[in-house]
Design an enzyme around this catalytic site. Structure first.
Site, PDB file in Angstrom:
ATOM      1  N   CYS A 113       0.826  -1.227   0.000  1.00 43.58           N
ATOM      2  CA  CYS A 113       0.000   0.000   0.000  1.00 43.58           C
ATOM      3  C   CYS A 113       0.853   1.266   0.000  1.00 43.58           C
ATOM      4  O   CYS A 113       0.348   2.359  -0.248  1.00 43.58           O
ATOM      5  CB  CYS A 113      -0.924   0.003   1.209  1.00 43.58           C
ATOM      6  N   HIS A 252      -3.493   6.989   2.997  1.00 43.13           N
ATOM      7  CA  HIS A 252      -3.901   5.684   2.473  1.00 43.13           C
ATOM      8  C   HIS A 252      -5.267   5.336   3.061  1.00 43.13           C
ATOM      9  O   HIS A 252      -5.537   5.613   4.232  1.00 43.13           O
ATOM     10  CB  HIS A 252      -2.854   4.630   2.862  1.00 43.13           C
ATOM     11  N   ASN A 282     -10.059  -0.418   0.195  1.00 40.74           N
ATOM     12  CA  ASN A 282      -8.598  -0.337   0.175  1.00 40.74           C
ATOM     13  C   ASN A 282      -8.087  -0.869  -1.178  1.00 40.74           C
ATOM     14  O   ASN A 282      -8.197  -2.059  -1.453  1.00 40.74           O
ATOM     15  CB  ASN A 282      -8.055  -1.170   1.343  1.00 40.74           C
TER      16      ASN A 282
HETATM   17  O1  UT7 Z   1      -3.493  -1.559   3.883  1.00 45.31           O
HETATM   18  C1  UT7 Z   1      -3.258  -2.317   5.053  1.00 45.31           C
HETATM   19  C2  UT7 Z   1      -4.314  -3.340   5.112  1.00 45.31           C
HETATM   20  N1  UT7 Z   1      -5.042  -3.660   6.262  1.00 45.31           N
HETATM   21  C3  UT7 Z   1      -5.417  -2.852   7.269  1.00 45.31           C
HETATM   22  O2  UT7 Z   1      -5.089  -1.728   7.380  1.00 45.31           O
HETATM   23  C4  UT7 Z   1      -6.356  -3.448   8.278  1.00 45.31           C
HETATM   24  C5  UT7 Z   1      -6.246  -2.810   9.635  1.00 45.31           C
HETATM   25  N2  UT7 Z   1      -7.257  -3.379  10.510  1.00 45.31           N
HETATM   26  C6  UT7 Z   1      -8.571  -3.052  10.411  1.00 45.31           C
HETATM   27  O3  UT7 Z   1      -8.948  -2.236   9.581  1.00 45.31           O
HETATM   28  C7  UT7 Z   1      -9.531  -3.690  11.397  1.00 45.31           C
HETATM   29  O4  UT7 Z   1      -8.805  -4.417  12.360  1.00 45.31           O
HETATM   30  C8  UT7 Z   1     -10.587  -4.614  10.713  1.00 45.31           C
HETATM   31  C9  UT7 Z   1     -11.578  -3.801   9.914  1.00 45.31           C
HETATM   32  C10 UT7 Z   1      -9.896  -5.614   9.803  1.00 45.31           C
HETATM   33  C11 UT7 Z   1     -11.374  -5.378  11.773  1.00 45.31           C
HETATM   34  O5  UT7 Z   1     -11.982  -4.464  12.659  1.00 45.31           O
HETATM   35  P1  UT7 Z   1     -11.835  -4.654  14.249  1.00 45.31           P
HETATM   36  O6  UT7 Z   1     -12.618  -3.586  14.881  1.00 45.31           O
HETATM   37  O7  UT7 Z   1     -10.370  -4.730  14.562  1.00 45.31           O
HETATM   38  O8  UT7 Z   1     -12.553  -6.025  14.455  1.00 45.31           O
HETATM   39  P2  UT7 Z   1     -11.995  -7.365  15.109  1.00 45.31           P
HETATM   40  O9  UT7 Z   1     -11.008  -8.024  14.216  1.00 45.31           O
HETATM   41  O10 UT7 Z   1     -11.589  -7.066  16.530  1.00 45.31           O
HETATM   42  O11 UT7 Z   1     -13.311  -8.251  15.173  1.00 45.31           O
HETATM   43  C12 UT7 Z   1     -14.407  -7.927  16.039  1.00 45.31           C
HETATM   44  C13 UT7 Z   1     -15.492  -8.951  15.829  1.00 45.31           C
HETATM   45  C14 UT7 Z   1     -14.992 -10.397  15.860  1.00 45.31           C
HETATM   46  O12 UT7 Z   1     -15.988 -11.185  16.448  1.00 45.31           O
HETATM   47  P3  UT7 Z   1     -15.837 -11.705  17.978  1.00 45.31           P
HETATM   48  O13 UT7 Z   1     -14.573 -12.510  17.966  1.00 45.31           O
HETATM   49  O14 UT7 Z   1     -15.737 -10.460  18.802  1.00 45.31           O
HETATM   50  O15 UT7 Z   1     -17.086 -12.486  18.189  1.00 45.31           O
HETATM   51  C15 UT7 Z   1     -14.855 -10.763  14.395  1.00 45.31           C
HETATM   52  O16 UT7 Z   1     -14.990 -12.142  14.177  1.00 45.31           O
HETATM   53  O17 UT7 Z   1     -16.055  -8.778  14.531  1.00 45.31           O
HETATM   54  C16 UT7 Z   1     -16.028 -10.001  13.819  1.00 45.31           C
HETATM   55  N3  UT7 Z   1     -15.875  -9.735  12.400  1.00 45.31           N
HETATM   56  C17 UT7 Z   1     -16.919  -9.465  11.606  1.00 45.31           C
HETATM   57  N4  UT7 Z   1     -18.228  -9.384  11.841  1.00 45.31           N
HETATM   58  C18 UT7 Z   1     -19.035  -9.063  10.804  1.00 45.31           C
HETATM   59  C19 UT7 Z   1     -14.725  -9.676  11.674  1.00 45.31           C
HETATM   60  N5  UT7 Z   1     -15.012  -9.361  10.384  1.00 45.31           N
HETATM   61  C20 UT7 Z   1     -16.365  -9.223  10.326  1.00 45.31           C
HETATM   62  C21 UT7 Z   1     -17.246  -8.900   9.293  1.00 45.31           C
HETATM   63  N6  UT7 Z   1     -18.563  -8.828   9.577  1.00 45.31           N
HETATM   64  N7  UT7 Z   1     -16.839  -8.655   8.039  1.00 45.31           N
END
Ligand code: UT7
Length: 325
Positions: A113, A252, A282
């Protein structure tokens, strides 16, 4: 030494839209979750048969036209990409052929990225030193071909697209004022391409062995906020300016919450930050190039403005540039 500036911008976005509602039918997710956790509403996906090079060429043509440059006079092409048509020939050579830039040197840069800013800074050096008179920098990604469409943690995030710019010498008080490139290889396992079985988007019945993105989102989020804030601070300092001098930040577009956290850490009002993640998700290296294009088009960036470009990505790699527009 020449001052180097951006003298033409271009972009290309595939027509095909994948909305959050479409994704609700594919994985256990919701428009509400995606919107509140990421800011994304929809993303573009390359048409069936549409190659990364097709997108790169379209963005390149617009940038060259806007720069009023004859492709025959182009001296350097750098393409930032991590999703080329194939490992060789390079995407830059495919673009060179398509636009008939017969005299240009051409190569790709791989910095995920952060690729656009890594390529921008690389191209800048060639013009600053006088080795080349101009350069075309393209960031083009068909990143969705590395998406596992059964993994809700990652499939909601990414989209395809391309952005491009032409660099050339500019007046002494204008152009790219500073640059900062950084790499933290020890964080490499936070986001990587792994081999494994998954379904291609258009052949849901067929599971085949395909490389796909694996990501530790939460940890990446934390490092991203710190790295981006630090990169802006260093680049602004190197330009001999203060954070309060910035008129517009083009970051970004990985997650709107990351962008908000960076703005808060730097104490920069959110209305000075350009955000278009809702429309495209993204797009890896292409995100910042397309965002810059749109910020200029929408007159969020005006002549004379101080602009901070900042990014981070897999590697991990981060980068920033300060530009007087
Ligand atoms: O260019 C670089 C590329 N990547 C990034 O920059 C990514 C950086 N990270 C992020 O943007 C965030 O961490 C995410 C958007 C990927 C995830 O958001 P989060 O607030 O960190 O969520 P999390 O991973 O802590 O997940 C919270 C909950 C989990 O459920 P439990 O374990 O609390 O029951 C996940 O399983 O949300 C669940 N979850 C979803 N639920 C509905 C994860 N993905 C999804 C989804 N829909 N798509």
């Amino acid at each position: 030494m020449n001052n180097v500036g951006i003298v033409g911008l271009g972009h290309y976005l595939p027509k095909r839209r994948l909305t959050n509602l479409d994704l609700e039918k594919m994985v256990k997710t919701s428009d509400e979750w995606i919107t509140t956790r990421t800011g994304i509403k929809e993303r573009r996906i390359a048409e069936k048969g549409e190659k990364n090079s097709d997108m790169a060429v379209k963005a390149a043509r617009e940038a060259i036209k806007n720069a009023r440059l004859d492709p025959e006079r182009l001296e350097l092409i750098i393409v930032a990409t991590i999703s080329p048509d194939s490992s060789f020939p390079s995407l830059a050579c495919l673009v060179q052929k398509a636009i008939h830039a017969r005299k240009a040197a051409a190569f790709d840069v791989s910095a995920a990225c952060s690729g656009f800013l890594y390529a921008l800074t690389t191209a800048k050096q060639f013009i600053q030193t006088g080795l080349y008179k101009n350069a075309l920098v393209i960031a083009s990604e068909k990143i969705t071909s590395y998406v596992d469409w059964n993994d809700r943690n990652t499939c909601i995030l990414f989209g395809d697209g391309a952005g491009a710019c032409v660099l050339a010498p500019v007046r002494k008080d204008r152009g790219i004022l500073s640059e900062y490139l950084h790499a933290q290889g020890h964080f490499g396992d936070l986001m990587m391409v792994v081999a494994g079985e998954r379904e291609p988007l258009d052949q849901k019945t067929k599971t085949i062995l395909l490389p796909h993105i694996a990501m530790q989102g939460q940890e990446l989020f934390r490092v991203a906020v710190h790295s981006m804030a630090e990169a802006v601070e260093i680049a602004v300092h190197k330009a001999g300016l203060k954070l309060s001098d910035i008129d517009c930040v083009v970051p970004h577009q990985a997650n709107d919450r990351i962008i908000t956290a960076v703005a808060r850490q730097l104490e920069i009002p959110k209305d000075k930050i350009f955000v278009n993640i809702d429309k495209y998700g993204n797009m890896s290296a292409a995100s910042i190039a397309v965002a810059l294009y749109e910020a200029v088009k929408e007159k969020r960036i005006q002549k004379g403005d101080i602009v901070a470009l900042v990014t981070f990505g897999a590697g991990l790699v981060s980068a920033a540039n300060v530009v007087r527009w």
